[in-house]
Design an enzyme around this catalytic site. Structure first.
Site, PDB file in Angstrom:
ATOM      1  N   SER A 225     -21.461  57.126  86.112  1.00 45.49           N
ATOM      2  CA  SER A 225     -22.412  58.238  86.072  1.00 45.49           C
ATOM      3  C   SER A 225     -23.397  58.151  87.243  1.00 45.49           C
ATOM      4  O   SER A 225     -23.890  57.071  87.558  1.00 45.49           O
ATOM      5  CB  SER A 225     -23.195  58.185  84.756  1.00 45.49           C
ATOM      6  OG  SER A 225     -22.308  58.156  83.673  1.00 45.49           O
TER       7      SER A 225
ATOM      8  N   HIS B  24     -12.969  59.610  82.887  1.00 38.79           N
ATOM      9  CA  HIS B  24     -14.236  60.019  83.493  1.00 38.79           C
ATOM     10  C   HIS B  24     -13.993  60.214  84.995  1.00 38.79           C
ATOM     11  O   HIS B  24     -14.394  59.376  85.802  1.00 38.79           O
ATOM     12  CB  HIS B  24     -15.261  58.905  83.233  1.00 38.79           C
ATOM     13  CG  HIS B  24     -16.678  59.284  83.522  1.00 38.79           C
ATOM     14  ND1 HIS B  24     -17.642  58.341  83.807  1.00 38.79           N
ATOM     15  CD2 HIS B  24     -17.314  60.488  83.558  1.00 38.79           C
ATOM     16  CE1 HIS B  24     -18.806  58.940  83.992  1.00 38.79           C
ATOM     17  NE2 HIS B  24     -18.629  60.243  83.850  1.00 38.79           N
TER      18      HIS B  24
ATOM     19  N   ARG C 168     -20.954  51.615  92.804  1.00 41.00           N
ATOM     20  CA  ARG C 168     -22.129  51.587  93.672  1.00 41.00           C
ATOM     21  C   ARG C 168     -22.432  50.124  93.918  1.00 41.00           C
ATOM     22  O   ARG C 168     -22.948  49.428  93.040  1.00 41.00           O
ATOM     23  CB  ARG C 168     -23.275  52.283  92.944  1.00 41.00           C
ATOM     24  CG  ARG C 168     -24.602  52.346  93.667  1.00 41.00           C
ATOM     25  CD  ARG C 168     -25.657  52.936  92.753  1.00 41.00           C
ATOM     26  NE  ARG C 168     -25.501  54.376  92.592  1.00 41.00           N
ATOM     27  CZ  ARG C 168     -26.059  55.277  93.404  1.00 41.00           C
ATOM     28  NH1 ARG C 168     -26.827  54.887  94.401  1.00 41.00           N
ATOM     29  NH2 ARG C 168     -25.870  56.555  93.190  1.00 41.00           N
TER      30      ARG C 168
ATOM     31  N   ASP D 244     -16.160  65.853  86.467  1.00 40.32           N
ATOM     32  CA  ASP D 244     -16.589  64.803  85.526  1.00 40.32           C
ATOM     33  C   ASP D 244     -15.478  64.277  84.620  1.00 40.32           C
ATOM     34  O   ASP D 244     -15.459  63.108  84.321  1.00 40.32           O
ATOM     35  CB  ASP D 244     -17.745  65.333  84.663  1.00 40.32           C
ATOM     36  CG  ASP D 244     -18.505  64.228  83.947  1.00 40.32           C
ATOM     37  OD1 ASP D 244     -18.768  63.182  84.581  1.00 40.32           O
ATOM     38  OD2 ASP D 244     -18.825  64.380  82.759  1.00 40.32           O
TER      39      ASP D 244
ATOM     40  N   LYS E 245     -18.991  64.424  76.588  1.00 37.47           N
ATOM     41  CA  LYS E 245     -18.664  62.998  76.475  1.00 37.47           C
ATOM     42  C   LYS E 245     -18.066  62.670  75.108  1.00 37.47           C
ATOM     43  O   LYS E 245     -17.167  61.846  75.000  1.00 37.47           O
ATOM     44  CB  LYS E 245     -19.913  62.143  76.704  1.00 37.47           C
ATOM     45  CG  LYS E 245     -20.621  62.402  78.022  1.00 37.47           C
ATOM     46  CD  LYS E 245     -19.736  62.127  79.194  1.00 37.47           C
ATOM     47  CE  LYS E 245     -20.507  62.233  80.500  1.00 37.47           C
ATOM     48  NZ  LYS E 245     -19.658  62.014  81.666  1.00 37.47           N
TER      49      LYS E 245
ATOM     50  N   CYS F 285     -22.996  58.447  90.428  1.00 42.06           N
ATOM     51  CA  CYS F 285     -22.546  57.730  91.636  1.00 42.06           C
ATOM     52  C   CYS F 285     -21.808  58.673  92.589  1.00 42.06           C
ATOM     53  O   CYS F 285     -21.024  58.234  93.414  1.00 42.06           O
ATOM     54  CB  CYS F 285     -21.642  56.560  91.264  1.00 42.06           C
ATOM     55  SG  CYS F 285     -22.540  55.180  90.566  1.00 42.06           S
TER      56      CYS F 285
ATOM     57  N   ARG G 122     -28.535  59.739  78.485  1.00 40.69           N
ATOM     58  CA  ARG G 122     -27.661  59.310  77.390  1.00 40.69           C
ATOM     59  C   ARG G 122     -28.228  58.046  76.762  1.00 40.69           C
ATOM     60  O   ARG G 122     -28.670  57.139  77.452  1.00 40.69           O
ATOM     61  CB  ARG G 122     -26.247  59.033  77.902  1.00 40.69           C
ATOM     62  CG  ARG G 122     -25.398  60.283  78.055  1.00 40.69           C
ATOM     63  CD  ARG G 122     -23.977  59.935  78.439  1.00 40.69           C
ATOM     64  NE  ARG G 122     -23.900  59.309  79.734  1.00 40.69           N
ATOM     65  CZ  ARG G 122     -23.787  58.013  79.945  1.00 40.69           C
ATOM     66  NH1 ARG G 122     -23.697  57.170  78.932  1.00 40.69           N
ATOM     67  NH2 ARG G 122     -23.742  57.524  81.167  1.00 40.69           N
TER      68      ARG G 122
ATOM     69  N   TYR H  93     -30.284  65.971  74.663  1.00 38.98           N
ATOM     70  CA  TYR H  93     -29.831  65.682  76.034  1.00 38.98           C
ATOM     71  C   TYR H  93     -28.317  65.864  76.185  1.00 38.98           C
ATOM     72  O   TYR H  93     -27.544  65.425  75.322  1.00 38.98           O
ATOM     73  CB  TYR H  93     -30.213  64.249  76.441  1.00 38.98           C
ATOM     74  CG  TYR H  93     -29.611  63.896  77.791  1.00 38.98           C
ATOM     75  CD1 TYR H  93     -30.199  64.359  78.968  1.00 38.98           C
ATOM     76  CD2 TYR H  93     -28.420  63.177  77.886  1.00 38.98           C
ATOM     77  CE1 TYR H  93     -29.619  64.091  80.198  1.00 38.98           C
ATOM     78  CE2 TYR H  93     -27.838  62.902  79.116  1.00 38.98           C
ATOM     79  CZ  TYR H  93     -28.441  63.366  80.269  1.00 38.98           C
ATOM     80  OH  TYR H  93     -27.860  63.118  81.485  1.00 38.98           O
TER      81      TYR H  93
ATOM     82  N   ARG I 182     -31.384  67.592  85.756  1.00 40.82           N
ATOM     83  CA  ARG I 182     -29.995  68.064  85.785  1.00 40.82           C
ATOM     84  C   ARG I 182     -29.894  69.570  85.962  1.00 40.82           C
ATOM     85  O   ARG I 182     -30.817  70.306  85.640  1.00 40.82           O
ATOM     86  CB  ARG I 182     -29.325  67.721  84.452  1.00 40.82           C
ATOM     87  CG  ARG I 182     -29.193  66.230  84.181  1.00 40.82           C
ATOM     88  CD  ARG I 182     -27.962  65.690  84.820  1.00 40.82           C
ATOM     89  NE  ARG I 182     -27.756  64.267  84.599  1.00 40.82           N
ATOM     90  CZ  ARG I 182     -26.550  63.694  84.585  1.00 40.82           C
ATOM     91  NH1 ARG I 182     -25.463  64.414  84.737  1.00 40.82           N
ATOM     92  NH2 ARG I 182     -26.436  62.387  84.444  1.00 40.82           N
TER      93      ARG I 182
HETATM   94  C1  OXD Z   1     -22.787  61.165  82.757  1.00 43.95           C
HETATM   95  C2  OXD Z   1     -22.762  62.633  82.888  1.00 43.95           C
HETATM   96  O1  OXD Z   1     -23.793  60.608  82.281  1.00 43.95           O
HETATM   97  O2  OXD Z   1     -21.759  63.157  83.377  1.00 43.95           O
HETATM   98  O3  OXD Z   1     -21.788  60.536  83.129  1.00 43.95           O
HETATM   99  O4  OXD Z   1     -23.722  63.307  82.479  1.00 43.95           O
HETATM  100 MN    MN Z   2     -20.184  61.751  83.745  1.00 40.83          MN
END
Ligand code: OXD
Ligand code: MN
Length: 602
Positions: free
Chosen positions: A266, A244, A419, A295, A224, A268, A87, A215, A388
């Site tokens: 993200s 999230h 984290r 997510d 998102k 984690c 991202r 991406y 991914r």
């Molecule tokens: C993120 C995803 O970046 O879920 O949070 O891809």
């Molecule tokens: Mn995410």
């Protein structure tokens, strides 16, 4: 799939459009096609035959490489542009007439200026290409929170991915009927150059225009962009929340089933936590975890019960592969065993794939994520650290039966986590909703490869939503505090940190399946059945309250991992200033009160 050639019917009329009954949608497609000038427009209607056709075309065009059909049936490898692997937060904008609506945490462009700039980029950008029309529903069909979006894109990879991640095709046109209420998602990969990359959200127009990236988070606009940034703004306006968060179900040995949501930044471990397999001793007793989502959670208060309820608006997982293995997440490994897109992993000579952490011993040779010959001593990674998978949720063997339920699931506990190598204990319960919101809002976490930029620096990431709040963060936090007023039985709020390290730098808590031990205490606390001690930071389990049987970790080590050092906490509170100063005038007064209470306890 219905195709319309624009070179013959350049005025935008033709059979493809006739199959779209909604005049608002038709008009919008014609306008956008007139701007982008694709050679063809293809309406995706969903279904298995169309999916096969998209992949067939993708293989022909070199977008997808088919993988070994015996080992990985219907799976494909996709290699992205090497400059387009995560991202791009610096290219992500909230575009509104006034900066105040976007607030201090977002990049902002005045909306009219943004449209003008973007029109320049989109102008004729699809010449020689195909424009795919992807109608999709976010959320179970029939749910009060479900919404329709339509994405126009020139990327076959995006079309095939949206088919996995959303309820895509005719179903969406049916839900849309003849209303103008759909999120307009305009997308082109352009030339993938980071200098010409703009991911622009227009919350006041229910619109996203994304240019220059293929991406996931930048390009699968249901996720998102619509699912979090636009939805969080709509939730603020309408009295619900887009977060999230993973959602999972936990069945205890007594048969009681509860649902929890958890917000971690993200990369984690949300997917791992949502697919948790309890250790053998727990399974034998009857513990079972099921996945609702990994997510995104859309949450609302049921006026009848006064309880918070959640739906997962997605139908697939866009998960991190690095470190995913039979050891760390066997459920994910099963989920990605068929009908999955692998992005930026290494290709093996037999058509299988590999990434760092998949197996302890690397393969002797591979083609790396950029298409070059690779061996273990070539001194570079075979897969990208943010490689991914895109896999359908119905592949998940522990999928919760309620995933398609329009009423969603009731939420018993909310868990925030970051984290953090030091300072923050493995688990504490916040004293009440307001303090829980403060704990979520001051969440700190080390940055990961999911976003471009430096990895491993602690940054404040309120509710793990910093990159995804589609409006003013001050209003967002006020909204969180206010949601309490709608609930007669709010979820209890907890904070976890699976990543605390000892002086030698080793993780103290074993994590993964063993996290059920912490979940056990969380559920018992939430149901009023477990003890805790009051500490500076919140309610904490005594060592006896957490089942450590069968772990290498003894009581003393657990106590060390739970230790809150007053000086370190003071430094933490100072580090929070980074966020507080940025928010300045926008900070809700409840945040200041909660912080002052914590300081007075110190
Ligand atoms: C993120 C995803 O970046 O879920 O949070 O891809
Ligand atoms: Mn995410």
């Amino acid at each position: 799939m219905i195709t319309m050639s624009m070179t013959e019917a350049g005025d935008g009329s033709g059979c493809m459009l006739e199959s779209i009954a909604n005049l608002h949608l038709r008009m919008w497609i014609v306008q956008m096609a007139a701007m982008c000038r694709p050679d063809r427009v293809v309406l995706c209607q969903g279904g298995a035959a169309e999916r096969s056709e998209l992949f067939r075309q993708g293989v022909e065009a070199g977008v997808f490489i088919p993988l070994n059909p015996d080992k990985l049936p219907h799976c494909y490898l996709h290699r992205s542009n090497p400059d387009d692997v995560a991202r791009s937060e610096s290219s992500t904008f909230i575009c509104t007439p006034a900066r105040a609506i976007a607030g201090p945490s977002n990049n902002w462009i005045e909306s009219k200026i943004a449209y003008t700039q973007l029109r320049g980029l989109f102008n004729h950008c699809m010449a020689g290409r195909t424009m795919y029309v992807l109608p999709f529903v976010m959320g179970p069909v029939g749910s009060r929170l479900s919404r329709v979006g339509v994405q126009l894109t020139d990327s076959l990879y995006v079309a095939a991915s949206m088919d996995i991640m959303t309820r895509m095709g005719d179903v969406a046109l049916k839900v849309l009927a003849d209303t103008p209420e759909f999120t307009r998602c305009m997308h082109s990969v352009g030339d993938c150059s980071p200098e010409r990359r703009y991911i622009c959200h227009f919350p006041l127009d229910n619109t996203v225009w994304s240019f220059g990236s293929g991406y996931g988070g930048n390009a699968l606009l249901g996720k998102k962009c619509m699912g979090l940034r636009l939805a969080s703004y709509q939730g603020f306006q309408e009295g619900w929340m887009a977060e999230h968060m993973l959602i999972s179900g936990v069945r205890e040995p007594n048969g009681q089933k509860s649902y929890i949501t958890a917000a971690f930044p993200s990369a984690c471990g949300k997917t791992n936590f949502a697919m948790l397999i309890p250790p053998e001793s727990y399974r034998q007793k009857g513990w079972q975890v099921t996945t609702v989502g990994d997510d995104i959670a859309w949450l609302w208060v049921d006026p009848k019960s006064g309880k918070l309820r959640a739906i997962n608006p997605e139908t697939g997982y866009f998960g991190v592969l690095s470190g995913t293995s039979e050891m760390t997440n066997p459920i994910a490994m099963q989920t990605i065993s068929n009908n999955t897109i692998y992005t930026n992993v290494a290709l093996l000579p037999d058509g299988d794939v590999w990434w760092e952490g998949k197996t302890a011993v690397p393969p002797p040779t591979a083609i790396d994520w950029q298409g070059n010959a690779w061996t273990p001593d070539s001194g570079r990674k075979a897969a990208h650290p943010n490689s991914r998978f895109t896999a359908p949720m119905h592949n998940n063997p522990i999928l919760d039966p309620s995933v398609d339920d329009p009423e969603g699931v009731p939420v018993t506990a909310i868990i925030f986590g970051g984290r953090r190598a030091a300072t923050i204990p493995i688990i504490y319960q916040t004293f009440n909703w307001s303090y829980g919101v403060y704990a979520g809002a001051s969440l700190g976490s080390e940055t990961t490869a999911a976003a471009t930029g430096k990895v491993g620096v602690v940054r404040r990431d309120p509710m793990a939503m910093l990159p995804f709040i589609g409006y003013n963060i001050g209003d967002y936090l006020v909204h969180w505090f206010r949601m309490r007023g709608k609930m007669s039985d709010p979820p209890r709020i907890y904070h976890v940190n699976w990543f605390r390290r000892d002086e030698r730098g080793n993780f103290i808590w074993p994590g993964f399946g063993e996290n059920i031990r912490i979940l056990e205490w969380i559920l018992k606390r939430s149901h009023g059945k477990a003890y805790a001690v009051e500490t500076l930071l919140g309610w904490m389990p005594r060592p006896d309250d957490i089942n450590l049987e069968g772990l290498k970790l003894d009581t003393q080590a657990f106590l060390d991992a739970q230790r809150v050092d007053a000086d370190a906490l003071k430094a933490e509170l100072l580090a929070e200033e980074e966020l507080f100063l940025k928010l300045a005038g926008e900070l809700p007064k409840e945040m200041i009160f909660m912080r002052e209470l914590l300081i007075s306890r110190l």
